[in-house]
Write an enzyme that holds these catalytic residues in place. Structure first.
Site, short mmCIF file in Angstrom:
data_model
loop_
_atom_site.label_atom_id
_atom_site.label_comp_id
_atom_site.label_asym_id
_atom_site.label_seq_id
_atom_site.Cartn_x
_atom_site.Cartn_y
_atom_site.Cartn_z
N LYS A 1 0.90 -1.16 0.00
CA LYS A 1 0.00 0.00 0.00
C LYS A 1 0.94 1.21 0.00
O LYS A 1 1.64 1.47 0.98
CB LYS A 1 -0.88 -0.04 1.26
CG LYS A 1 -1.40 1.27 1.78
CD LYS A 1 -2.46 1.89 0.90
CE LYS A 1 -3.07 3.12 1.57
NZ LYS A 1 -2.11 4.23 1.78
N GLU B 1 5.78 -1.17 13.31
CA GLU B 1 6.84 -0.40 13.99
C GLU B 1 6.28 1.01 14.12
O GLU B 1 6.01 1.66 13.12
CB GLU B 1 8.11 -0.45 13.13
CG GLU B 1 9.33 0.01 13.88
CD GLU B 1 9.58 1.47 13.67
OE1 GLU B 1 9.02 2.27 14.46
OE2 GLU B 1 10.32 1.81 12.75
N CYS C 1 11.99 7.67 13.79
CA CYS C 1 11.34 6.98 14.91
C CYS C 1 12.32 6.81 16.07
O CYS C 1 11.90 6.50 17.18
CB CYS C 1 10.77 5.65 14.48
SG CYS C 1 11.85 4.76 13.38
N GLU D 1 4.80 10.43 22.14
CA GLU D 1 5.76 10.85 21.11
C GLU D 1 5.24 12.09 20.39
O GLU D 1 4.10 12.15 19.98
CB GLU D 1 5.92 9.72 20.08
CG GLU D 1 6.90 10.05 18.98
CD GLU D 1 6.93 9.01 17.86
OE1 GLU D 1 7.97 8.90 17.20
OE2 GLU D 1 5.93 8.33 17.62
#
Ligand code: NAP
Length: 529
Positions: free
Chosen positions: A185, A266, A303, A394
């Protein structure tokens, strides 16, 4: 190469009439980029997976050497796209061309690395226990075990790595290396770069005679297409990099299927840094510089960006906070990857500013225009941090929260209360480490990678890398999405009991024709039996 904006279902470029269309957008200027992209229909998404299931029957039988040749060829075809790929990816993401050139090298090298792994063969864990017909009281059967591919894998490209973690990224490379077809995708924030890479992979499929449907790519700007792919009965696993919300939604969708499948999401983390008293005293200035650089690198869109730093309250800490704030103030606001990420960053930093007890220690002095993020350093104390859950969340972008703490026990309690992380970092002297042995033990339970006297940004792609961690950093802390071990996400073990040699896979036959390392009767060997 002119972009057609269509979905690639196997070798066919497909766009049904009347479907939703969208364009790539330059995040620096807001300008729409050339080419109209067509969102896949439900039928096209289904077709991609049906084709992948068909391709799997042939692909899983390919010899290791052929798969390795295919992976090498993908790397060559991506390289051949030349400047066009770099320029398009840069226009779509705002990432500078040198960064993308480096990312392309990483992407190509990932394919080469997996090709070498497939050739070498020990990753298959071929394990043989020969029969002992005379064993007493019961005879032992001949047992031979190895890893086999799961089947079609659905991959969701990440917005922050438009090459290395997108259509031709680490998830795709590791799934193809494992023997699994892939349906990607494409991320709507870089549809043009996605198409170019998908076409390069298509060229490699044709050049190496791989089955049609071993890779398909569908576009989508709504969550329905991605969810449909995950729910399709032919999908056998999912690789995802992105938000906690997205990763969790896909994990839940996969768990609700009649046949649940593994989802390797993740989803990032705050990557806490613990600065211990000796290191702060001896090395505070250098740590401040390293931290400011790490937080603002790539506009903080990694990340592994350090979003939290803890240290002992006192004069040294005050000087440290002032220095990090000062360094961040000098950093110019940078273009964020897309409007959604920029809006989320503004929302997150506003939330922090709204918490009583949190102050701004430094902020880019240049005003941030639309789509750009200022560097922001927040400052608070451990009491506020422990009371306000929102400060654990975050904030994806160039910001970090500095927290002053009291005793070692308080530092340990804070570490215990943190959610799962991709990384945790300690800055300390040898004496600091001895005095904080328990902190290290706590952090080992929290993170997939522990870092000493360095910073978490910069993820080396190599066999020993672990890029994953306890939830919510990922949905399965036993695996990594970077490095050779990423292949283990897309395989499962099968044991053959009492089979004649002729019917066994080549890796388990008596003659070790591939010359791979195997464990035979408990011993690592390359010998024939
Ligand atoms: P995202 O919103 O999670 O999207 C990633 C991909 O997943 C897109 O293709 C998206 O499709 C799809 N998706 C998201 N939610 C879905 C759902 N509920 N159902 C089905 N498909 C879904 O990530 P992003 O656009 O890259 O960035 C947004 C935020 O993600 C950032 O602000 C940051 O917090 C985080 N992020 C984390 C990392 C990391 O390395 N862990 C990397 C990048 C971003 P659609 O766009 O079509 O919905």
């Amino acid at each position: 190469m002119e972009l057609h904006g269509k979905n690639l279902i196997g070798g066919k470029a497909v766009a049904s009439t009347g479907t939703k269309t969208f364009t790539g957008v330059n995040p620096a200027s807001g300008e729409k980029l050339p080419a109209l992209f067509h969102e896949a229909t439900a039928a096209e998404a289904d077709e991609a997976l049906s084709l992948a299931a068909k391709a799997f029957e042939e692909y899983r039988r390919q010899p290791g050497e052929k798969i390795a040749g295919f992976l090498d060829r993908i790397g060559e075809e991506i390289q051949k796209l030349g400047d066009e790929l770099i320029q398009r990816a840069s226009a779509e993401t705002g990432l500078p061309e040198p960064r993308l050139t480096g990312e392309r090298n990483r992407t190509v090298n990932q394919f080469k690395m997996f090709a070498a792994l497939v050739r070498e063969g020990s990753w298959l864990e071929a394990t043989i226990d020969r029969a002992q017909p005379d064993r007493k009281p019961l005879p032992k059967a001949d047992l031979r075990r190895m890893l086999v591919p799961l089947g079609p894998v659905v991959v969701f490209g990440a917005s922050n790595f438009p090459l290395a973690y997108s259509v031709g990224g680490g998830d795709t490379a590791s799934a193809l290396a494992a023997g699994c077809p892939v349906v990607v995708k494409a991320h709507p924030a870089h549809p043009g770069a996605s198409e170019l890479v998908a076409r390069a992979i298509q060229a490699a499929i044709e050049a190496t005679g791989m089955p049609n449907g071993v890779l398909s790519m569908v576009h989508g700007v709504s969550t329905e297409i991605g969810t449909r792919l995950v729910q399709h009965p032919a999908a056998k696993a999912v690789g995802f990099t992105g938000s906690l919300q997205g990763g969790r939604a896909l994990f839940d969708a996969a768990a609700k299927r009649a046949e649940p499948i593994p989802v390797f999401s993740e989803m990032g983390s705050t990557n806490p840094i613990f600065i211990l008293p000796g290191a702060l005293k001896q090395n505070g200035k250098a740590i401040a510089e390293g931290l400011a650089q790490s937080v603002t690198l790539g506009v903080g869109q990694f990340c592994t960006n350090p979003g939290l730093a803890f240290g002992p309250a006192g004069e040294d800490w005050r000087a440290f906070v002032a220095r990090v704030g000062e360094l961040a103030s000098a950093v110019a606001p940078g273009v964020m990857l897309h409007q959604g990420i920029s809006a989320k960053f503004n929302e997150g930093t506003k939330k922090f500013q709204g918490v009583a007890g949190v102050s701004v220690a430094g902020k880019s002095t240049t005003e941030a225009t639309q789509g750009r993020a200022p560097a922001m350093i927040f400052n608070t104390d451990s009491k506020t941090f422990r009371q306000q859950q929102v400060l654990r969340e975050e904030v994806f972008g160039p910001s970090t929260l500095l927290v002053n703490c009291g005793s070692t026990r308080e530092l340990e309690q804070i570490a215990r209360d943190l959610p799962g992380q991709l990384t945790a970092t300690i800055h300390g002297t040898e004496e600091d480490l001895l005095a904080h042995a328990n902190l290290l033990a706590i952090l080992r339970e929290k993170a997939g990678r522990l870092i000493f006297n360095q910073f978490p940004t910069g993820v080396e792609v190599c066999p020993s890398m672990q890029h994953g961690g306890p939830y919510p950093a990922t949905t399965d802390s036993r695996f990594t999405s970077v490095g050779t071990f990423a292949i283990k996400r897309f395989v499962r073990p099968v044991c053959f009991q009492n089979f004649p040699d002729a019917a066994l896979p080549v890796e388990l036959k008596n003659k070790n024709a591939r010359d791979i390392w195997r464990i035979v009767d408990g011993k690592l060997t390359k010998d024939n039996l």
